[in-house]
Design an enzyme around this catalytic site. Structure first.
Site, PDB file in Angstrom:
ATOM      1  CG  ASP A   1      -1.983  -0.966   1.240  1.00 15.03           C
ATOM      2  OD1 ASP A   1      -2.433  -1.315   0.137  1.00 15.03           O
ATOM      3  OD2 ASP A   1      -2.395  -1.397   2.340  1.00 15.03           O
TER       4      ASP A   1
ATOM      5  CE1 TYR B   1       3.936  -6.234   3.326  1.00 13.28           C
ATOM      6  CE2 TYR B   1       3.228  -8.496   2.947  1.00 13.28           C
ATOM      7  CZ  TYR B   1       3.403  -7.200   2.491  1.00 13.28           C
ATOM      8  OH  TYR B   1       3.050  -6.864   1.210  1.00 13.28           O
TER       9      TYR B   1
END
Lengths: 261, 261
Positions: free
Chosen positions: A56, A114
């Site tokens: 994002d 992540y």
């Protein structure tokens, strides 16, 4: 000169601060857009690159995996230096491989890793500001870690999605291999490895875990949110700047898919 | 209400990227200028703050020491949160002490500690770009460290100054307590602790040490440059973004000078 179409895979690091995410969009800076521009400048070709994990706006990557087809006869060895010459300073190609045309970096990825970095100190740290999210009150790491472990396995992650109705996601079951919270100095790091993720899943998960760490949510309340399988209970969505895509994994190490030119 | 003038000492962290150094200058952003502006917004007072070590444009600080006198009766406990509210995100007050008016953060400092961070990899790292300087070829750390150790003790550092003639420095002998080079992962860190430094001394020293690490300068050539005591042979001046003021030391830990309000 006969030019054979080859598929190249790049491992790319970027500081996402100044980008509207990885994926190409018209008129706004994106990481994909910068890579495509650099490929054009280097080879004269207009190509579309794909990324293994769609980060994002503002999210960083240590090892994003990118691929594209090229008819250019540029040497693989020149690709790295050449693209880095044209890329802006906040994006860099670290490794390049020539792979079989059948190798698909998206569908063949077995997991994405992540990390989310929380700076857990009362006073903000200007030196860490671009890559961490500050939580002033001391977090209870044990409680956060117990909650995180509930995510391991196959679960409907519907509670951790933002804007589910408008996305084109067909189902929200996701397989999580690793989910843990640990303190590293004055940072609290949430690590999650999963087959794939739903939009905002990691950031909504971290927001919920922070509520656990602050004593605002019990372990069973966290579990109830997970089991509710609907948006609205989890979160808040923590800022993108603390999130880092650290790795994309394939059945074999990426280098083993390399076919020398 | 009788307001007694008090002297406050602040420990300040900053990302120097967007500042023309610590010291106040008209019309350009400086760290000192931002702190003075925040003090004005918090207390209504126009004060002049002083810093223990004058960092150049683009240089960062983990623990800069700053002091100023105030007639404001704001509680010491409120100073930190109050100033951080008004300061930009890239500057933060970490600790505040009330000290005796006779305590001078500049003249009583016994040493300043600086680290210089070299990212020693062929490919640049966007995630580290703001705080490191990239050297592509592998550096020979042993040779650099041997050269660095020659700086320990009292030496005329005239060779490592930039623009000596235009500065108001009276003599260029400086006392160095620690000077070392070590590898930390893909970074090479030069650490130097000295009573004080000449303008650009650390960055010119690092530039010279890099030449040693690349095999372009021998240990005895490095020693000859040190012994020449004149500018022109050392350097090049490496970029400011790799330099970090990590600490300023006093005869006792700073907290021991604190006189509770």
């Amino acid at each position: 000169l006969y030019r054979k179409c080859v598929k190249l895979v790049l491992v790319v690091e970027y500081d996402g601060t100044n980008y509207c995410g990885f994926q190409y969009q018209v008129k706004v800076p994106t990481v994909q857009g910068e890579i495509e521009k650099a490929i054009f400048q280097l080879t004269g070709e207009n190509v579309r690159v794909s990324g293994a994990s769609r980060t994002d706006t503002g999210v960083h990557a240590l090892e994003q995996v990118v691929s594209f087809r090229t008819n250019s006869n540029i040497l693989k060895e020149r690709i790295i230096a050449g693209l880095n010459h044209y890329l802006p300073q906040d994006v860099a190609v670290k490794v390049a491989y020539k792979v079989s045309d059948s190798f698909n970096i998206q569908t063949q990825a077995v997991s994405r890793e992540y990390n989310y970095y929380i700076h857990n100190r009362e006073v903000r740290s200007p030196l860490k500001n671009g890559f961490t999210y500050q939580v002033k009150r001391t977090l209870e790491i044990g409680a956060m870690n117990r909650a995180a472990r509930l995510l391991i396995g196959e679960h409907d992650m519907g509670s951790f999605v933002t804007d589910f109705s408008h996305s084109n996601i067909k189902h929200s079951v996701r397989k999580v291999f690793v989910a843990q919270v640990e303190r590293q100095g004055d940072e609290v790091v949430f690590k999650i490895i999963a087959r794939s993720f739903l939009p905002h899943q990691v950031r909504n998960t971290v927001g919920t875990l922070i509520r656990v760490g602050l004593g605002k949510l019990s372990l069973s309340e966290f579990e109830s949110i997970l089991e509710a399988k609907q948006p609205g209970l989890a979160g808040p969505t923590v800022p993108a700047r603390g999130l880092l895509l650290t790795k994309v994994n394939y059945p074999r190490p990426l280098g083993e898919y390399d076919e020398d030119l």
